[in-house]
Design a protein around this motif. Structure first.
Motif, PDB file in Angstrom:
ATOM      1  N   GLY A 243       0.388  -1.136   0.208  1.00  0.00           N
ATOM      2  CA  GLY A 243       0.088  -0.058  -0.283  1.00  0.00           C
ATOM      3  C   GLY A 243       0.794   1.093  -0.465  1.00  0.00           C
ATOM      4  N   ASN A 244       2.178   1.550  -0.010  1.00  0.00           N
ATOM      5  CA  ASN A 244       2.908   2.628   0.013  1.00  0.00           C
ATOM      6  C   ASN A 244       4.235   2.219  -0.302  1.00  0.00           C
ATOM      7  N   ASP A 245       4.780   2.576  -0.582  1.00  0.00           N
ATOM      8  CA  ASP A 245       6.282   2.117  -0.871  1.00  0.00           C
ATOM      9  C   ASP A 245       7.373   1.881   0.156  1.00  0.00           C
ATOM     10  N   LEU A 246       7.343   2.455   0.827  1.00  0.00           N
ATOM     11  CA  LEU A 246       7.967   2.306   2.196  1.00  0.00           C
ATOM     12  C   LEU A 246       7.921   0.507   2.490  1.00  0.00           C
ATOM     13  N   MET A 247       6.203   0.423   3.071  1.00  0.00           N
ATOM     14  CA  MET A 247       6.373  -1.437   2.486  1.00  0.00           C
ATOM     15  C   MET A 247       7.014  -1.877   1.712  1.00  0.00           C
ATOM     16  N   ALA A 248       6.607  -1.415   0.861  1.00  0.00           N
ATOM     17  CA  ALA A 248       7.736  -2.926  -1.101  1.00  0.00           C
ATOM     18  C   ALA A 248       8.796  -2.636  -0.460  1.00  0.00           C
ATOM     19  N   ILE A 249       9.517  -1.653  -0.036  1.00  0.00           N
ATOM     20  CA  ILE A 249      11.130  -1.918   0.014  1.00  0.00           C
ATOM     21  C   ILE A 249      11.351  -2.906   1.246  1.00  0.00           C
ATOM     22  N   GLY A 250      10.396  -3.003   2.412  1.00  0.00           N
ATOM     23  CA  GLY A 250      10.424  -3.404   3.632  1.00  0.00           C
ATOM     24  C   GLY A 250      10.207  -5.502   2.954  1.00  0.00           C
ATOM     25  N   ALA A 251       9.660  -5.390   2.317  1.00  0.00           N
ATOM     26  CA  ALA A 251       9.258  -6.522   1.545  1.00  0.00           C
ATOM     27  C   ALA A 251      10.452  -6.816   0.309  1.00  0.00           C
ATOM     28  N   LEU A 252      10.468  -5.991  -0.442  1.00  0.00           N
ATOM     29  CA  LEU A 252      11.820  -6.668  -0.615  1.00  0.00           C
ATOM     30  C   LEU A 252      12.828  -6.376   0.402  1.00  0.00           C
ATOM     31  N   LYS A 253      13.376  -6.404   0.669  1.00  0.00           N
ATOM     32  CA  LYS A 253      14.867  -6.620   1.733  1.00  0.00           C
ATOM     33  C   LYS A 253      14.421  -8.389   2.208  1.00  0.00           C
ATOM     34  N   ALA A 254      13.107  -8.071   3.177  1.00  0.00           N
ATOM     35  CA  ALA A 254      12.393  -9.638   3.685  1.00  0.00           C
ATOM     36  C   ALA A 254      12.462 -10.580   2.942  1.00  0.00           C
ATOM     37  N   LEU A 255      12.156 -10.407   1.775  1.00  0.00           N
ATOM     38  CA  LEU A 255      12.056 -11.343   0.442  1.00  0.00           C
ATOM     39  C   LEU A 255      12.939 -12.164   0.227  1.00  0.00           C
ATOM     40  N   HIS A 256      15.092 -10.657  -0.144  1.00  0.00           N
ATOM     41  CA  HIS A 256      16.197 -11.358  -0.616  1.00  0.00           C
ATOM     42  C   HIS A 256      16.312 -11.885   1.050  1.00  0.00           C
ATOM     43  N   ARG A 257      15.831 -11.618   2.185  1.00  0.00           N
ATOM     44  CA  ARG A 257      16.620 -12.118   3.266  1.00  0.00           C
ATOM     45  C   ARG A 257      16.250 -13.636   2.935  1.00  0.00           C
ATOM     46  N   MET A 258      15.191 -14.180   2.691  1.00  0.00           N
ATOM     47  CA  MET A 258      14.176 -15.138   2.805  1.00  0.00           C
ATOM     48  C   MET A 258      15.134 -15.727   1.813  1.00  0.00           C
ATOM     49  N   GLY A 259      15.270 -15.590   0.652  1.00  0.00           N
ATOM     50  CA  GLY A 259      16.260 -16.130  -0.851  1.00  0.00           C
ATOM     51  C   GLY A 259      14.825 -16.610  -1.316  1.00  0.00           C
ATOM     52  N   ILE A 260      14.644 -15.995  -1.333  1.00  0.00           N
ATOM     53  CA  ILE A 260      12.959 -15.841  -2.820  1.00  0.00           C
ATOM     54  C   ILE A 260      13.401 -14.288  -3.642  1.00  0.00           C
ATOM     55  N   LYS A 261      13.062 -15.027  -5.397  1.00  0.00           N
ATOM     56  CA  LYS A 261      13.657 -14.019  -5.740  1.00  0.00           C
ATOM     57  C   LYS A 261      12.341 -13.030  -6.561  1.00  0.00           C
ATOM     58  N   VAL A 262      12.784 -12.061  -6.455  1.00  0.00           N
ATOM     59  CA  VAL A 262      11.608 -11.150  -7.360  1.00  0.00           C
ATOM     60  C   VAL A 262      12.586 -10.150  -8.866  1.00  0.00           C
ATOM     61  N   PRO A 263      11.993 -10.723  -9.867  1.00  0.00           N
ATOM     62  CA  PRO A 263      10.400 -10.578  -9.238  1.00  0.00           C
ATOM     63  C   PRO A 263       9.897 -12.420  -9.857  1.00  0.00           C
ATOM     64  N   GLU A 264      11.558 -13.512 -10.323  1.00  0.00           N
ATOM     65  CA  GLU A 264      10.982 -14.630 -10.952  1.00  0.00           C
ATOM     66  C   GLU A 264      10.622 -15.371 -10.377  1.00  0.00           C
ATOM     67  N   GLU A 265      10.054 -14.863  -8.638  1.00  0.00           N
ATOM     68  CA  GLU A 265       9.276 -16.075  -7.967  1.00  0.00           C
ATOM     69  C   GLU A 265       8.390 -15.187  -7.171  1.00  0.00           C
ATOM     70  N   VAL A 266       8.315 -14.200  -6.582  1.00  0.00           N
ATOM     71  CA  VAL A 266       6.933 -12.988  -6.321  1.00  0.00           C
ATOM     72  C   VAL A 266       7.353 -12.103  -7.497  1.00  0.00           C
ATOM     73  N   SER A 267       6.290 -11.255  -8.042  1.00  0.00           N
ATOM     74  CA  SER A 267       6.580  -9.755  -8.111  1.00  0.00           C
ATOM     75  C   SER A 267       5.389  -8.918  -7.068  1.00  0.00           C
ATOM     76  N   LEU A 268       6.271  -7.342  -7.226  1.00  0.00           N
ATOM     77  CA  LEU A 268       6.450  -6.847  -6.125  1.00  0.00           C
ATOM     78  C   LEU A 268       6.007  -5.671  -6.581  1.00  0.00           C
ATOM     79  N   CYS A 269       5.131  -4.838  -6.376  1.00  0.00           N
ATOM     80  CA  CYS A 269       4.175  -3.197  -6.999  1.00  0.00           C
ATOM     81  C   CYS A 269       4.265  -2.479  -5.596  1.00  0.00           C
ATOM     82  N   GLY A 270       4.814  -1.451  -5.267  1.00  0.00           N
ATOM     83  CA  GLY A 270       4.473  -0.623  -4.539  1.00  0.00           C
ATOM     84  C   GLY A 270       3.529   0.707  -4.927  1.00  0.00           C
TER      85      GLY A 270
END
Length: 333
Positions: A243-270
């Motif tokens: 719902g905003n870009d700050l949450m999207a940035i946090g989500a991106l960091k968490a996905l990287h930490r969990m080894g989930i590739k963006v956008p290959e495995e999860v696409s993300l939009c802020g």
């Protein structure tokens, strides 16, 4: 000396009701009006005519009340307000409320005593009573990036629900089969509208369930926590609308930490279009607001009201547009 709040408390009504009685503006039933007038006499309350008269002696200063300067969205808004005010010979006082009701109330009280020419309110807790107090003191007001459930004042914001629909449609068009939403605080109408836009698109799809909506508090930390909970509950999720870009940035960091590739495995939009979305890897797709235009319009409209060029109340929703970047690269199956 009695205040309008004292009158409201003694009479058992809202500040807005007292304001309507004083200004003979809006409906108040006869019994309530009589009770308010009785209390006014008992307390020897006198409207702040000094503030009203001084408001006509312009100070060349407006105030901008923000929820937090730490969010780049509000920093960019602030710059637009300051640039536009300066172009008209006005100075801006910045007030950082941290979204605390008590702090916002303190700012309102201080500003009306200092005879500021006008206020731009971009924080979250302005209510009907606060609006009545500001109007009672004759201070022009513009609400920015927020919408009031009640109240008669100018509002300038973006098409939040429409932007959310654009984000979710885009994620589905890239091939996502299960899209979650990290939502902002639901006491904010802005966050409610973005959640509503998400629901509009997904509510009738076979895979949708309420647990795909997680709270993120419009913060990087909130985005991280939401993604961790989301992946545990829905390991098959392959799209996230934050719902905003700050949450999207946090989500991106968490996905990287969990080894989930963006956008290959999860696409993300802020949502917002702040400059920081170009600094991430991959760069973030976002629904961009016209941030600078929003701030500039708020400042110029407020100053037009201060200087008497208009007395019109404006309710303006600005367009938003999707900026497609690396976090939602189209996938093939």
């Amino acid at each position: 000396m009695a205040t309008i709040r004292d009158v409201a408390q003694r009479a058992g009504v809202s500040v807005a009701t007292v304001s309507r009685v004083l200004n003979q503006n809006g409906y108040v039933n006869q019994d309530t009006e009589a009770r308010v007038m009785k209390v006014i006499k008992e307390l020897d309350y006198r409207p702040n005519t000094v503030a009203r008269s001084l408001a006509n002696r312009k100070t060349g200063t407006i105030a901008l009340i923000l929820p937090t300067i730490m969010n780049p969205f509000f920093s960019e808004l602030s710059r637009a307000v300051e640039d536009s005010a300066r172009s008209r010979g006005f100075t801006v006082i910045f007030c950082n409320s941290d979204d605390l009701d008590t702090r916002e109330q303190t700012y309102i009280d201080v500003l009306r005593q200092k005879y500021i020419d006008g206020i731009i309110f971009a924080s979250s807790s302005l209510g009907e009573e606060d609006l009545a107090v500001i109007n009672e003191n004759g201070i022009p007001l513009v609400v920015l990036d927020r919408a009031l459930r009640e109240g008669n004042c100018s509002v300038i914001r973006s098409k939040n629900a429409e932007g959310a629909r654009k984000a979710v449609h885009h994620l589905l068009a890239t091939g996502c089969r299960k899209v979650a939403h990290i939502a902002g605080p639901q006491e904010l109408i802005t966050a409610q509208e973005r959640l509503r836009g998400y629901r509009d698109v997904v509510k009738d799809l076979d895979w949708f369930e309420e647990s795909l909506i997680l709270p993120g508090q419009f913060s990087i930390t909130g985005g991280k926590g939401a993604v961790q909970a989301l992946v545990e509950a829905h390991p098959d999720v392959d799209g996230i609308f934050a719902g905003n870009d700050l949450m999207a940035i946090g989500a991106l960091k968490a996905l990287h930490r969990m080894g989930i590739k963006v956008p290959e495995e999860v696409s993300l939009c802020g949502f917002d279009g702040i400059g920081a979305t170009e600094w991430t890897e991959p760069e973030l797709t976002t629904v961009a607001q016209l941030i600078y235009e929003m701030g500039a319009r708020a400042a110029l409209h407020l100053i037009d009201r201060v200087q008497g060029y208009t007395d019109q109340v404006e309710d303006l929703e600005l367009d938003v547009h999707l900026i497609e970047r690396g976090s939602t690269r189209r996938r093939k199956y």
